[in-house]
Design a protein around this motif. Sequence first.
Motif, PDB file in Angstrom:
ATOM      1  N   GLU A   1       0.829  -1.209   0.000  1.00 41.39           N
ATOM      2  CA  GLU A   1       0.000   0.000   0.000  1.00 41.39           C
ATOM      3  C   GLU A   1       0.863   1.259   0.000  1.00 41.39           C
ATOM      4  O   GLU A   1       0.573   2.220  -0.721  1.00 41.39           O
ATOM      5  CB  GLU A   1      -0.912   0.000   1.225  1.00 41.39           C
TER       6      GLU A   1
ATOM      7  N   HIS B   1       2.284   1.838  -3.430  1.00 34.27           N
ATOM      8  CA  HIS B   1       1.281   2.428  -4.329  1.00 34.27           C
ATOM      9  C   HIS B   1       1.209   3.937  -4.097  1.00 34.27           C
ATOM     10  O   HIS B   1       1.173   4.726  -5.051  1.00 34.27           O
ATOM     11  CB  HIS B   1      -0.094   1.793  -4.087  1.00 34.27           C
ATOM     12  N   ASP B   2       1.186   4.342  -2.819  1.00 33.41           N
ATOM     13  CA  ASP B   2       1.134   5.767  -2.494  1.00 33.41           C
ATOM     14  C   ASP B   2       2.377   6.488  -2.997  1.00 33.41           C
ATOM     15  O   ASP B   2       2.302   7.607  -3.537  1.00 33.41           O
ATOM     16  CB  ASP B   2       1.000   5.966  -0.981  1.00 33.41           C
TER      17      ASP B   2
END
Length: 259
Positions: A146, A149-150
Amino acid sequence: MSRRRQIYEGKAKILYEGPEPGTLIQYFKDDATAFNAQKKGTISGKGVLNNRISEHVFTLLGQIGVPTHFIRRLNMREQLIRQVEIVPIEVVVRNVAAGSISKRLGIEEGTQLPRTVIEYYYKDDALGDPLITDEHIACFGWASQEEMHDIADLAIRVNDFMSGLFAGVGIRLVDFKLEFGRIWDNDFSRIILADEISPDGCRLWDMNSGEKLDKDRFRRDLGGEVEAYQEVARRLGLLPEGDTTVLDLEKHRKNREKK
């Protein structure tokens, strides 16, 4: 503001304890390094210019919703920033072939890449900041899926904005380095942009002449480093044409300290 306890010293900056919990003071040095600190030198006034340029870029990024560690500039060489847990990954965004990608892949320097390339390097000077993949990052737990992705999303947003910003003043954004950190809220964290954005970590070429306006002038013994950094600041509207007031004030401060 009184100088506080030193937290960390890197190649181009020093971090001091901030005035409030969760803050740091980031001091920009004139030291210049290249090739993982194998080449060392000084670019007089670089820290002053990088402080101004990075403040300007981070402020504009904040205005378009990119979360950053920047709070405000304190003086000619210092910024107040949020304390973050640095993700041990350098993110390099490439629009044009230059530097290591040209050497690794045999692509002529200056070749426009068919698409923007994002590369990741493990932050470890002793290892020479090796190129790594998403698999390495996941395997060794340097960042979650995650978080990556950020990081990738923010890197593309920053690239889109900065490409337009520099193109507007006749500068080609060839490539640049970003660093990210975690801000914690109890057991939850979020990723924000950290470190700096300046000619130290960007390749910036004049769109017409191809002249290098970045630290490659130091890496490649081209000379004129201060003038190149000044030119970037002038084009961004931070240093009026022909005005060296910022550096003159810095020189005056140093002379006063010697007395």
